[in-house]
Design a protein around this motif. Structure first.
Motif, PDB file in Angstrom:
ATOM      1  N   LYS A 143       0.815  -1.213   0.000  1.00 41.78           N
ATOM      2  CA  LYS A 143       0.000   0.000   0.000  1.00 41.78           C
ATOM      3  C   LYS A 143       0.853   1.270   0.000  1.00 41.78           C
ATOM      4  N   TYR A 144       2.013   1.218   0.661  1.00 41.24           N
ATOM      5  CA  TYR A 144       2.878   2.397   0.787  1.00 41.24           C
ATOM      6  C   TYR A 144       4.292   2.052   0.302  1.00 41.24           C
ATOM      7  N   LYS A 145       4.356   1.525  -0.882  1.00 44.30           N
ATOM      8  CA  LYS A 145       5.593   0.956  -1.435  1.00 44.30           C
ATOM      9  C   LYS A 145       6.788   1.909  -1.363  1.00 44.30           C
ATOM     10  N   SER A 146       6.618   3.129  -1.843  1.00 44.35           N
ATOM     11  CA  SER A 146       7.718   4.091  -1.890  1.00 44.35           C
ATOM     12  C   SER A 146       8.171   4.498  -0.489  1.00 44.35           C
ATOM     13  N   PHE A 147       7.223   4.767   0.393  1.00 45.15           N
ATOM     14  CA  PHE A 147       7.543   5.190   1.757  1.00 45.15           C
ATOM     15  C   PHE A 147       8.248   4.081   2.531  1.00 45.15           C
ATOM     16  N   ILE A 148       7.754   2.856   2.421  1.00 41.99           N
ATOM     17  CA  ILE A 148       8.355   1.720   3.113  1.00 41.99           C
ATOM     18  C   ILE A 148       9.777   1.486   2.621  1.00 41.99           C
ATOM     19  N   LYS A 149       9.978   1.649   1.330  1.00 43.72           N
ATOM     20  CA  LYS A 149      11.317   1.484   0.756  1.00 43.72           C
ATOM     21  C   LYS A 149      12.300   2.476   1.377  1.00 43.72           C
ATOM     22  N   LYS A 150      11.855   3.726   1.556  1.00 48.05           N
ATOM     23  CA  LYS A 150      12.701   4.756   2.162  1.00 48.05           C
ATOM     24  C   LYS A 150      13.032   4.414   3.621  1.00 48.05           C
ATOM     25  N   LEU A 151      12.046   3.909   4.353  1.00 45.59           N
ATOM     26  CA  LEU A 151      12.276   3.529   5.749  1.00 45.59           C
ATOM     27  C   LEU A 151      13.326   2.422   5.849  1.00 45.59           C
TER      28      LEU A 151
END
Length: 213
Positions: A143-151
Motif C-alpha cells: 500500500k505504501y511501497k515508496s515510503f516503506i522502501k525509504k524507511l
C-alpha cells in the motif's frame, strides 16, 4: 543537533528568512550542555552545517560517539564527512511523524504502536529484524511501497541508540531535548512580534533561555 527556522532583521533593517542552529551534548551520565548556537540568513544547508561542525572541532571537539538529528540530507552528508567514525541516529519521533503523514490514519496508528514496542528492544540487531518484519508486512509494503522502501534504506540509522546503555537510551533516540530549546526560542519569537530584531537579540535570548534551563 537541530535547525530552527525563523526571521531576523538584518543590518539594513530588512526582515529576512534565517536559521538558528543549536548543538547540545550529552555524556554517558546524562549531563547535558549547550555546546553552541549559530544564526545564518537563508535556508538550512549542508554548507552551514560544515561551518558549524568545523568551528566545534576548532574549539576542541575531538571524539563524538553519536550524532542525533532529523533527516536533513545535507546534514547527513556533513556528519559523514567530518565525523566518519561516529554513529548517526535519526530522530525516532520524526520517523513516527512521517508515518502519520504518509499513511492513512488507522494504518499509521497501528504502525506507530508497533514502532513504540520495537524501540524498547534489548539490542539493535533484534530491533532491526522486528522493524524489517513490520515494514515487509504486505498490509503496509504493498500500500505504501515508496515510503516503506525509504524507511528500510535508513533502518540502521533509526536504531543506533540501542548500542548504548539502557539508562541513556531515553535521551538519545530522539531530538526532543533540542526541540525543547527550540520551542522556547519560538515563544521568544512570538513575543517579539513574529521575528527577531537582530542577530545580537537572538544571541541574548538563547543565552538567557539556556541559563534558565
Amino acid at each position: 543537533v537541530d535547525a530552527y527556522h525563523t526571521q531576523i532583521k538584518d543590518e539594513n533593517n530588512k526582515i529576512k528568512k534565517a536559521v538558528i542552529y543549536s548543538i547540545i551534548s550529552i555524556d554517558l551520565t546524562g549531563k547535558k550542555e549547550l555546546c553552541g548556537f549559530y544564526s545564518f540568513f537563508g535556508s538550512e544547508s549542508k554548507e552551514d552545517w560544515l561551518v558549524i561542525f568545523n568551528d566545534l572541532i576548532s574549539r576542541g571537539l575531538t571524539r563524538v560517539l553519536l550524532v542525533i538529528s532529523d533527516d536533513f540530507s545535507g546534514l547527513k552528508e556533513a556528519i559523514k564527512s567530518l565525523f566518519p567514525n561516529s554513529s548517526h541516529q535519526l530522530c525516532y519521533i520524526h520517523m513516527q511523524r512521517n508515518v502519520r503523514r504518509n499513511m492513512e490514519k488507522n494504518d499509521a496508528k497501528e504502525f506507530n504502536e508497533e514502532l513504540s514496542i520495537i524501540r524498547k528492544s534489548q539490542n539493535k540487531e533484534s530491533a532491526i529484524v522486528k522493524f524489517e518484519n513490520l515494514c515487509n508486512n504486505n498490509k503496509y509494503k504493498d500500500k505504501y511501497k515508496s515510503f516503506i522502501k525509504k524507511l528500510l534504506l535508513k533502518k540502521e540509522l533509526y536504531f543506533n541508540f540501542l548500542d548504548y546503555p539502557k539508562a541513556i537510551r531515553k535521551h538519545i533516540y530522539t531530538t526532543n531535548i533540542i526541540e525543547n530549546l527550540n520551542s522556547r526560542i519560538e515563544v521568544k519569537r512570538v513575543n517579539s512580534g513574529g521575528y527577531f530584531q537582530s542577530k545580537k537579540i537572538v544571541d541574548i535570548a538563547i543565552y538567557i533561555i539556556a541559563n534558565n534551563l
